[in-house]
Design a protein around this motif. Structure first.
Motif, mmCIF file in Angstrom:
data_model
loop_
_atom_site.group_PDB
_atom_site.id
_atom_site.type_symbol
_atom_site.label_atom_id
_atom_site.label_comp_id
_atom_site.label_asym_id
_atom_site.label_seq_id
_atom_site.Cartn_x
_atom_site.Cartn_y
_atom_site.Cartn_z
ATOM 1 N N SER A 98 0.867 -1.183 0.000
ATOM 2 C CA SER A 98 0.000 0.000 0.000
ATOM 3 C C SER A 98 0.910 1.242 0.000
ATOM 4 O O SER A 98 2.119 1.129 0.261
ATOM 5 C CB SER A 98 -0.870 0.006 1.250
ATOM 6 O OG SER A 98 -0.074 0.325 2.382
ATOM 7 N N GLY A 99 0.301 2.415 -0.257
ATOM 8 C CA GLY A 99 1.094 3.661 -0.268
ATOM 9 C C GLY A 99 1.850 3.844 1.045
ATOM 10 O O GLY A 99 3.039 4.178 1.062
ATOM 11 N N GLY A 100 1.141 3.610 2.165
ATOM 12 C CA GLY A 100 1.763 3.786 3.479
ATOM 13 C C GLY A 100 2.876 2.778 3.723
ATOM 14 O O GLY A 100 3.902 3.099 4.298
ATOM 15 N N GLU A 101 2.660 1.523 3.260
ATOM 16 C CA GLU A 101 3.706 0.499 3.437
ATOM 17 C C GLU A 101 4.957 0.852 2.639
ATOM 18 O O GLU A 101 6.081 0.630 3.101
ATOM 19 C CB GLU A 101 3.166 -0.877 3.006
ATOM 20 C CG GLU A 101 2.205 -1.485 4.018
ATOM 21 C CD GLU A 101 1.467 -2.715 3.494
ATOM 22 O OE1 GLU A 101 0.882 -3.436 4.324
ATOM 23 O OE2 GLU A 101 1.433 -2.942 2.260
ATOM 24 N N LYS A 102 4.755 1.419 1.440
ATOM 25 C CA LYS A 102 5.916 1.829 0.625
ATOM 26 C C LYS A 102 6.754 2.859 1.373
ATOM 27 O O LYS A 102 7.979 2.787 1.426
ATOM 28 C CB LYS A 102 5.458 2.420 -0.712
ATOM 29 C CG LYS A 102 4.985 1.386 -1.698
ATOM 30 C CD LYS A 102 4.630 2.043 -3.022
ATOM 31 C CE LYS A 102 4.090 0.995 -3.988
ATOM 32 N NZ LYS A 102 3.535 1.551 -5.193
ATOM 33 N N LYS A 103 6.074 3.859 1.953
ATOM 34 C CA LYS A 103 6.772 4.938 2.660
ATOM 35 C C LYS A 103 7.523 4.367 3.862
ATOM 36 O O LYS A 103 8.667 4.724 4.141
ATOM 37 C CB LYS A 103 5.782 5.978 3.176
ATOM 38 C CG LYS A 103 5.113 6.784 2.100
ATOM 39 C CD LYS A 103 5.990 7.919 1.683
ATOM 40 C CE LYS A 103 5.174 9.077 1.181
ATOM 41 N NZ LYS A 103 5.929 9.966 0.315
ATOM 42 N N ARG A 104 6.866 3.481 4.609
ATOM 43 C CA ARG A 104 7.476 2.929 5.829
ATOM 44 C C ARG A 104 8.645 2.019 5.457
ATOM 45 O O ARG A 104 9.678 2.010 6.135
ATOM 46 C CB ARG A 104 6.432 2.152 6.626
ATOM 47 C CG ARG A 104 5.351 3.066 7.220
ATOM 48 C CD ARG A 104 4.206 2.230 7.749
ATOM 49 N NE ARG A 104 2.980 2.995 7.803
ATOM 50 C CZ ARG A 104 2.198 3.082 8.866
ATOM 51 N NH1 ARG A 104 2.509 2.478 9.965
ATOM 52 N NH2 ARG A 104 1.093 3.791 8.833
ATOM 53 N N SER A 105 8.481 1.265 4.366
ATOM 54 C CA SER A 105 9.579 0.375 3.944
ATOM 55 C C SER A 105 10.769 1.218 3.488
ATOM 56 O O SER A 105 11.936 0.860 3.710
ATOM 57 C CB SER A 105 9.078 -0.557 2.850
ATOM 58 O OG SER A 105 9.900 -0.549 1.734
ATOM 59 N N GLU A 106 10.486 2.363 2.898
ATOM 60 C CA GLU A 106 11.588 3.226 2.474
ATOM 61 C C GLU A 106 12.346 3.796 3.681
ATOM 62 O O GLU A 106 13.560 3.962 3.664
ATOM 63 C CB GLU A 106 11.066 4.336 1.589
ATOM 64 C CG GLU A 106 12.213 4.930 0.819
ATOM 65 C CD GLU A 106 11.800 5.891 -0.232
ATOM 66 O OE1 GLU A 106 10.961 6.741 0.088
ATOM 67 O OE2 GLU A 106 12.341 5.822 -1.331
ATOM 68 N N MET A 107 11.583 4.076 4.756
ATOM 69 C CA MET A 107 12.219 4.558 5.997
ATOM 70 C C MET A 107 13.163 3.496 6.549
ATOM 71 O O MET A 107 14.245 3.792 7.035
ATOM 72 C CB MET A 107 11.166 4.857 7.066
ATOM 73 C CG MET A 107 10.317 6.034 6.754
ATOM 74 S SD MET A 107 11.297 7.523 6.680
ATOM 75 C CE MET A 107 10.443 8.360 5.402
#
Ligand SMILES: Nc1ncnc2c1ncn2[C@@H]1O[C@H](COP(=O)(O)OP(=O)(O)OP(=O)(O)O)[C@@H](O)[C@H]1O
Length: 249
Positions: free
Chosen positions: A148-157
């Protein structure tokens, strides 16, 4: 020690997008750069990272006083520059755990060996994933594929924590995140700043500033810096928008 642009002037093709931009992000501080749609925020982020589409016509980029204007992206990254993308890309065929392992090996200057996964690193990554609000089994999935969009951002962190850059540019860190996601990312940005990283947050709205206190705020419009100050500028933009800045030009 700082990430700086001096008179940075950038073209895409024939069109000049950034005009004489001077900004400085010191270590241990968070600079928030705001601007309306189309003002040049993404252009700035990609120019700092060395994307070949963005031609620097004038000016320079300094990283801890080293001129990196003409260096390729991978060298900038090795020198300590990281970019968290607005829309992290999917990498089919590459498991997140493998990417994290490869980043760690590169960072520690070990020879790359795809068959040797560091089990301690993976345990660390699973715990960090949980702290970031991800299920640890996400490490066994292909990077960003079906996230999901949020998972992408968190995985990038998570990748950013392994990369451990000195300066981190966050392009729209709050876009596509729910309120819990924004808080988690905001708290992470705060802890990175407190550990001495220089943080540049590029955004058009102020959601993230509910969690991250800015040391400096810069407003850009039509590729130029049009205002500089502190938190009060964010309140002004929340109340009145960017109209006044755009009318002045
Ligand atoms: N290839 C191109 N040719 C012409 N103009 C371009 C090109 N690429 C970008 N631009 C223009 O450059 C300007 C700045 O774009 P940029 O994506 O940097 O803005 P932004 O501030 O990130 O916008 P947003 O908040 O909408 O993401 C826009 O007016 C855009 O249309």
């Amino acid at each position: 020690m700082a990430l700086e642009t001096i008179d940075l002037t950038v073209n895409v093709g024939e069109k000049q997008i950034l005009n004489n931009m001077n900004l400085k992000v010191e270590k241990g501080e968070a600079l928030i750069l705001m601007g309306p749609n189309g003002s040049g925020k993404t252009t700035l982020a990609f120019s700092l990272l060395g994307h070949p589409k963005y031609q620097i016509n004038k000016g320079k980029i300094l990283l801890d006083n080293n001129d990196i204007t003409d260096l390729p992206t991978y060298q900038r990254a090795l020198m300590g520059l990281g970019l968290a993308f607005q829309n992290p890309v999917e990498v089919p065929g590459l498991m997140l755990s493998m990417l994290i392992n490869a980043i760690s090996m590169k960072r520690n200057k070990s020879d790359f060996d795809i068959s040797s996964i560091d089990p301690k690193l993976i345990i660390w990554a699973r715990n960090k994933a949980k702290e970031l609000g991800l299920v640890p089994s996400i490490l066994e999935r292909e990077v960003n594929v079906g996230f999901s969009g949020g998972e992408k951002k968190r995985s990038e962190m998570l990748q950013m924590l392994v990369m451990d850059p000195k300066y981190i540019i966050f392009d729209e860190p709050d876009s596509g995140l729910d309120v819990d996601g924004i808080r988690i990312i905001g708290e992470l940005i705060n802890s990175l700043r407190n550990s001495g990283k220089g943080i540049l947050i590029i955004t058009h709205h102020a959601e993230i500033t509910k969690f991250v206190y800015p040391d400096k705020v810069i407003v850009i419009s039509k590729g130029k810096i049009v205002d500089e100050g502190g938190e009060e500028l964010i309140k002004k933009i929340e109340e009145y928008g960017y109209k006044d800045y755009e009318e002045v030009q």
